[in-house]
Design an enzyme around this catalytic site. Structure first.
Site, PDB file in Angstrom:
ATOM      1  N   GLY A 252      -1.758   2.535  -5.611  1.00  0.00           N
ATOM      2  CA  GLY A 252      -2.125   2.551  -7.525  1.00  0.00           C
ATOM      3  C   GLY A 252      -0.513   3.752  -7.409  1.00  0.00           C
TER       4      GLY A 252
ATOM      5  N   GLU B  77      -5.460  -4.849  -9.035  1.00  0.00           N
ATOM      6  CA  GLU B  77      -5.626  -4.984  -7.565  1.00  0.00           C
ATOM      7  C   GLU B  77      -6.644  -5.110  -6.716  1.00  0.00           C
ATOM      8  OE1 GLU B  77      -1.587  -3.238  -7.330  1.00  0.00           O
ATOM      9  OE2 GLU B  77      -2.610  -1.150  -6.163  1.00  0.00           O
TER      10      GLU B  77
ATOM     11  N   ALA C 295       0.829  -0.879  -0.177  1.00  0.00           N
ATOM     12  CA  ALA C 295      -0.023   0.520   0.162  1.00  0.00           C
ATOM     13  C   ALA C 295       0.547   1.429   0.269  1.00  0.00           C
ATOM     14  CB  ALA C 295      -0.363   0.359   1.029  1.00  0.00           C
TER      15      ALA C 295
HETATM   16  C1  5RP Z   1       0.922  -0.602  -7.147  1.00  0.00           C
HETATM   17  C2  5RP Z   1       0.154  -0.049  -5.322  1.00  0.00           C
HETATM   18  C3  5RP Z   1       1.431  -0.431  -4.766  1.00  0.00           C
HETATM   19  O1  5RP Z   1       0.893  -1.706  -3.683  1.00  0.00           O
HETATM   20  C4  5RP Z   1       1.764   0.332  -3.925  1.00  0.00           C
HETATM   21  O2  5RP Z   1       1.962   1.578  -4.904  1.00  0.00           O
HETATM   22  C5  5RP Z   1       2.933   0.204  -2.734  1.00  0.00           C
HETATM   23  O3  5RP Z   1       4.212  -0.043  -3.406  1.00  0.00           O
HETATM   24  P1  5RP Z   1       5.729  -0.903  -2.291  1.00  0.00           P
HETATM   25  O4  5RP Z   1       5.587  -1.684  -2.380  1.00  0.00           O
HETATM   26  O5  5RP Z   1       6.550  -0.775  -3.843  1.00  0.00           O
HETATM   27  O6  5RP Z   1       6.323   0.596  -2.157  1.00  0.00           O
HETATM   28  O7  5RP Z   1      -0.489   0.092  -5.064  1.00  0.00           O
HETATM   29  O8  5RP Z   1      -0.244  -0.310  -8.079  1.00  0.00           O
END
Ligand code: 5RP
Length: 230
Positions: A98, A106, A86
């Site tokens: 996102g 997702e 997230a």
């Molecule tokens: C992708 C997402 C990812 O879950 C969110 O951006 C978290 O990414 P990360 O683990 O690289 O911080 O929503 O659309």
């Protein structure tokens, strides 16, 4: 002290232990979900049988590299478990997602999940959602109408996400608008407004969806958050 990447590895490993023999799971997208897939790959190598629905083309590739059998969302009834990262999470387990542009798939995969578990390092845990710009997926046709409509409503700047000088394209060939709201006081009202705009495909507010979150800290501690209403 663990680095952010080591924390992600640790929460990814913890979530991989939740996968049981024969499960069909949903695999998230992003740098934290990456570690979940690596850890799950190790378990599959040791003999665990499971299969996974990917939330993005990139995750599909990662699953294949780990020899984790891939199945399409259309070909499953329900998912036993969905694990994803997230961008922000609050104590009620409301999420902004996102950042990687995969929010539509997702959310569809999360919705099909019986158990939806978020993995994150402690930098993602916030008192109030909104510091992270809220992504929405929009169809390219007439997207400036959507952009203006949101800007006029909130008196803020809404950015079209750009990658190497071109609009960022999602796996669904749509655009992403990033909305800098700073603090979102009424999550449901914001979501209802966004959903009311023609051209908005999906928003990055994942409300009342996650049952659990595994939050990792630099000292190696893991904290399990549970949504009491689930
Ligand atoms: C992708 C997402 C990812 O879950 C969110 O951006 C978290 O990414 P990360 O683990 O690289 O911080 O929503 O659309």
């Amino acid at each position: 002290m663990l680095t952010p990447d080591q924390i992600k590895e640790k929460v990814g490993w913890a979530a991989a232990q939740l996968v049981k023999e024969g499960m069909t799971i949903g695999a998230g997208t992003g740098s934290t979900a990456f570690w979940f897939i690596q850890a799950l790959g190790m378990r599959v190598k040791e003999g665990l049988q499971c299969r996974a629905v990917p939330t993005s083309a990139h995750t599909h590739e990662l699953l294949t590299m780990q020899n984790i059998p891939v199945v399409q969302l259309n070909d499953v009834d329900k998912l036993d478990l969905v694990v994803d990262g997230a961008d922000e999470i609050d104590e009620e387990l409301q999420l902004i997602k996102g950042g990687g542009g995969a929010l539509l798939r997702e959310k569809m995969v999360a919705f099909a999940g019986i158990q939806y578990v978020i993995i994150a390092d402690n930098s993602k845990l916030v008192q109030q959602l909104g510091s992270f710009p809220l992504p929405i997926e929009v169809i390219p046709y007439g997207f400036r109408q959507v952009q203006r409509c949101i800007e006029n409503k909130y008196g803020i700047k809404v950015s079209l996400r750009v990658k190497t000088g071109q609009p960022f394209l999602t796996d669904n060939h749509n655009y992403i608008l990033d909305i800098s709201l700073n603090q979102i006081h009424d999550l449901k009202a914001v979501q209802a407004f966004l959903k009311s705009i023609p051209g908005v495909v999906e928003d990055g507010l994942f409300l009342d969806m996650a049952q659990e979150a595994i939050i990792g800290y630099p000292n190696g501690e893991l904290r399990l958050l549970k949504n009491k209403s689930h």
